[in-house]
Scaffold this motif. Structure first.
Motif, PDB file in Angstrom:
ATOM      1  N   ALA A 198       0.861  -1.191   0.000  1.00 31.13           N
ATOM      2  CA  ALA A 198       0.000   0.000   0.000  1.00 31.13           C
ATOM      3  C   ALA A 198       0.891   1.233   0.000  1.00 31.13           C
ATOM      4  O   ALA A 198       1.787   1.355   0.826  1.00 31.13           O
ATOM      5  CB  ALA A 198      -0.890   0.000   1.236  1.00 31.13           C
TER       6      ALA A 198
ATOM      7  N   ASN B 269      -0.505   4.557  -0.586  1.00 32.66           N
ATOM      8  CA  ASN B 269      -1.236   5.794  -0.295  1.00 32.66           C
ATOM      9  C   ASN B 269      -2.482   5.447   0.524  1.00 32.66           C
ATOM     10  O   ASN B 269      -2.784   4.271   0.742  1.00 32.66           O
ATOM     11  CB  ASN B 269      -1.599   6.528  -1.597  1.00 32.66           C
ATOM     12  N   VAL B 270      -3.165   6.483   0.965  1.00 33.74           N
ATOM     13  CA  VAL B 270      -4.297   6.265   1.872  1.00 33.74           C
ATOM     14  C   VAL B 270      -5.378   5.412   1.205  1.00 33.74           C
ATOM     15  O   VAL B 270      -5.977   4.524   1.817  1.00 33.74           O
ATOM     16  CB  VAL B 270      -4.874   7.624   2.334  1.00 33.74           C
ATOM     17  N   HIS B 271      -5.571   5.646  -0.076  1.00 32.37           N
ATOM     18  CA  HIS B 271      -6.580   4.857  -0.771  1.00 32.37           C
ATOM     19  C   HIS B 271      -6.227   3.367  -0.750  1.00 32.37           C
ATOM     20  O   HIS B 271      -7.078   2.523  -0.480  1.00 32.37           O
ATOM     21  CB  HIS B 271      -6.719   5.337  -2.220  1.00 32.37           C
ATOM     22  N   ASP B 272      -4.941   3.060  -1.021  1.00 30.21           N
ATOM     23  CA  ASP B 272      -4.500   1.659  -0.967  1.00 30.21           C
ATOM     24  C   ASP B 272      -4.773   1.063   0.414  1.00 30.21           C
ATOM     25  O   ASP B 272      -5.296  -0.051   0.540  1.00 30.21           O
ATOM     26  CB  ASP B 272      -2.984   1.556  -1.217  1.00 30.21           C
TER      27      ASP B 272
ATOM     28  N   GLN C 283      -6.899   1.888   2.691  1.00 26.50           N
ATOM     29  CA  GLN C 283      -8.319   1.667   2.952  1.00 26.50           C
ATOM     30  C   GLN C 283      -8.850   0.503   2.123  1.00 26.50           C
ATOM     31  O   GLN C 283      -9.580  -0.351   2.618  1.00 26.50           O
ATOM     32  CB  GLN C 283      -9.108   2.949   2.634  1.00 26.50           C
ATOM     33  N   SER C 284      -8.474   0.457   0.862  1.00 28.19           N
ATOM     34  CA  SER C 284      -9.044  -0.591   0.024  1.00 28.19           C
ATOM     35  C   SER C 284      -8.476  -1.967   0.431  1.00 28.19           C
ATOM     36  O   SER C 284      -9.185  -2.963   0.389  1.00 28.19           O
ATOM     37  CB  SER C 284      -8.850  -0.254  -1.453  1.00 28.19           C
TER      38      SER C 284
ATOM     39  N   ARG D 146     -10.409  -3.101   3.383  1.00 27.38           N
ATOM     40  CA  ARG D 146     -11.718  -3.593   2.949  1.00 27.38           C
ATOM     41  C   ARG D 146     -11.585  -5.039   2.465  1.00 27.38           C
ATOM     42  O   ARG D 146     -12.397  -5.906   2.780  1.00 27.38           O
ATOM     43  CB  ARG D 146     -12.236  -2.694   1.825  1.00 27.38           C
TER      44      ARG D 146
ATOM     45  N   TYR E  96       7.044   6.773  -3.744  1.00 28.04           N
ATOM     46  CA  TYR E  96       5.791   6.162  -3.299  1.00 28.04           C
ATOM     47  C   TYR E  96       6.089   5.349  -2.042  1.00 28.04           C
ATOM     48  O   TYR E  96       6.308   4.144  -2.122  1.00 28.04           O
ATOM     49  CB  TYR E  96       5.212   5.261  -4.375  1.00 28.04           C
TER      50      TYR E  96
ATOM     51  N   THR F 171       0.083   0.314  -7.263  1.00 24.79           N
ATOM     52  CA  THR F 171       0.178   1.747  -7.514  1.00 24.79           C
ATOM     53  C   THR F 171       1.343   2.087  -8.438  1.00 24.79           C
ATOM     54  O   THR F 171       1.190   2.857  -9.369  1.00 24.79           O
ATOM     55  CB  THR F 171       0.333   2.505  -6.186  1.00 24.79           C
TER      56      THR F 171
END
Ligand SMILES: Cc1cc2nc3c(=O)[nH]c(=O)nc-3n(C[C@H](O)[C@H](O)[C@H](O)COP(=O)(O)OP(=O)(O)OC[C@H]3O[C@@H](n4cnc5c(N)ncnc54)[C@H](O)[C@@H]3O)c2cc1C
Ligand SMILES: [Zn+2]
Lengths: 417, 102
Positions: A122, A124-127, A129-130, A133, A168, A280
């Motif tokens: 991961a 970034n924040v989106h990674d 969170q996903s 999930r 990253y 990413t």
């Protein structure tokens, strides 16, 4: 067929390994079969094996336009995992993983299945969170998947760069420990050998040019470069070429075929203990038992059957690998190649009956169907034998594109497998 | 890397300046409300996925940013022609014939 055992290895060692018999005969097609499977990849060969073994149907031919295993089965980066988001996918890929665990024993053939773990980074924040999930959904489905901090990720895979100043930075990782890799060729060879031993004909270098239907619309057989072959049941498992063939039976599919590339480095000593995927920056890497780094690149943006792929993707991927693993910057790459992958709008496969009586299809595995090989083959055999889907593949029907009941792994992951 | 001729800029430029935008000449339904599920499926999801000359859309997004159409052979990746949006679909026979003479 000689069984492989310590004893048979020893015996053949005495004679310099010159007396091994061929692993399977190169069959000439008969005029008629109970079932014809188009495509001698892992999926098609595996389906023939399970038809013979679990359903007692042995009058079967697997027909390929080239050599067996010469399609995507022999071209992929061999990543095996089952931590998909949706329930349907979790069941499908976990069924495959269960079978992978016993496959070498089952086939009496070493497919070199190695559960070295697949770690997804991961950045970034989106990674983050996903991935969480996914983790929660996986846990509810009984699929193992675990969150690692950057330090834990580095402990699991020491070459990883977790510096905060990376372009990253690694913010954590999801690790499936049961996941790993297998020797892709051996999977095709092992299924071919085991299927042939049960009476299946494997016909190579014989393109199927059309599917023929009778006056009632039902399947009658296939036209091939070596003449017409009659069969009341035909299963098409032809990866990137599936839609071309299904068109000849009047079945239009929601598929587009894209080149997907991979590359390997010169072989080096063991340095990389697991599989790492970074969606990413789009790099995924593992090390083969021969010592090569196996690196997966992306799909080209345009549809194509050229089986090559464009250079910009290789450059992009190599740049990403150097970013995540600076230790590899001076590594030399040896070869790159492409395969044609068949992509569906929701990035989930189509594995089911079709509107045509006697015609079955297994396609749409796109960039990620190697991991599914034993599972897909197993339920495809069931579907063909009983003329009804197994509960595991029932949701993967063609009609979902009409009803809208998609299995949207595309939205869930948006990357290659 | 592909070299692509933008029919607006009238230049051959590297693929990286362009974005592929899928099969061309798929018309938006004139009366969407009247479509049944099957027609929606065909419009949204079914593609011809041709092995051979393929009509497709590209966008020169790092240049003039305009959409245009192309015919590309998906076996060789060779462009047979590119043409502006709104121009009729070129006739395949004449394109392939022209290629043959070159
Ligand atoms: C570069 C690359 C990397 C990949 N990495 C991974 C990965 O890490 N993990 C993962 O899970 N998946 C991965 N995949 C995807 C995976 O390889 C495929 O989904 C899977 O191997 C498909 O298996 P198959 O048996 O269906 O297809 P294939 O092995 O492609 O078999 C289809 C066969 O059909 C034959 N055929 C086609 N048309 C005809 C015809 N008209 N007549 C006769 N025969 C025909 C072909 O010759 C071919 O042998 C990758 C793919 C590529 C290209
Ligand atoms: Zn332009």
């Amino acid at each position: 067929m000689t069984r492989f055992s310590a004893l048979s290895l020893l015996k053949n060692a005495m004679t310099g390994h010159k007396d091994w018999e061929p692993q399977w005969p190169d069959s000439e097609p008969k005029q008629e079969y109970d079932v014809v499977i188009v495509g001698a990849g892992g999926h098609g060969l595996g389906a023939a094996y399970y038809l013979a073994k679990e359903h007692g149907i042995t009058n079967v031919a697997v027909i390929d336009k080239g050599w067996l295993g010469g399609g995507n089965t022999g071209r992929n980066t061999t990543i095996i995992r089952s931590n998909y988001l949706y329930d349907e996918s979790a069941r499908m890929y976990d069924h495959a993983l269960d079978l992978w665990e016993g496959l070498s024993q089952e086939l009496n053939y070493n497919v070199m299945f190695s559960q070295r773990g697949v770690m997804m980074l991961a950045h970034n924040v989106h990674d983050v969170q996903s991935f969480h999930r996914h983790l929660h959904s996986n846990r509810l489905n009984g699929v193992d998947n675990q969150w690692l901090t950057p330090e834990e990720a580095k402990a699991y895979c020491p070459p990883l760069n977790i510096s905060k100043s990376a372009r990253y930075p690694v913010m954590g990782a999801a690790l499936q420990r049961r996941a790993g890799t297998a020797r892709h060729d051996a999977v095709a060879w092992g299924y071919a050998r085991a299927a042939a031993a049960r009476g299946v004909d494997i016909v190579q270098n014989c393109p199927v040019t059309a599917i023929r239907r009778d006056s009632n619309g039902a399947v009658e057989g296939v036209e091939t470069a070596r003449g017409f072959i009659r069969a009341k049941k035909v299963a098409v498992s032809a990866a990137g070429h599936t839609s071309v063939l299904m068109d000849t039976a009047g079945v239009r599919l929601p598929l587009e075929s894209y080149p997907l590339q991979a590359l390997v480095s010169e072989p080096v000593k063991p340095i990389f203990p697991c599989v790492v995927m970074s969606n990413t920056v789009h790099a995924y890497v593992s090390q083969s038992d021969k010592g090569e780094l196996v690196v997966g690149a992306g799909t080209d943006q345009y549809t194509s059957y050229s089986q090559r792929g464009g250079l910009p993707h290789i450059q992009h991927t190599v740049a990403a690998v150097c970013e995540v693993f600076p230790i590899f910057t001076r590594m030399r790459m040896l070869r790159k190649w492409g395969g044609i992958v068949d992509v569906t709008p929701d990035r989930s496969p189509i594995l089911n009956k079709t509107p045509v009586q006697g015609l079955y299809v297994n396609c749409g595995w796109g960039t990620g169907g190697f991991k599914a090989t034993p599972g897909a083959a197993n339920v495809l055999a069931w579907t063909v034998a009983r003329d009804e889907p197994h509960p595991i593949n029932a949701p993967f029907h063609l009609d979902r594109f009409r009803t809208g009941r998609l299995i949207d792994e595309a939205a869930a992951a948006a990357v290659a497998h | 890397m592909l070299l692509i001729h933008c029919p607006y800029c009238d230049e051959d430029l590297p693929e990286l300046e362009f974005t592929y935008a899928g099969e061309a000449h798929i018309d938006r339904p004139a009366d969407p409300a009247s479509l049944d599920d099957e027609a929606w499926r065909n419009y949204l999801f079914i593609r011809s996925n041709v092995k051979g000359p393929h009509y497709e859309r590209w966008r020169h997004n790092h240049g003039c940013a305009r959409f245009f159409n192309a015919v590309r052979d998906t076996v060789s990746d060779r462009f047979l022609t590119t043409y502006r949006v709104g121009e009729p679909r070129p006739d395949l026979e004449s394109l392939i014939g022209k290629e043959g003479r070159e």
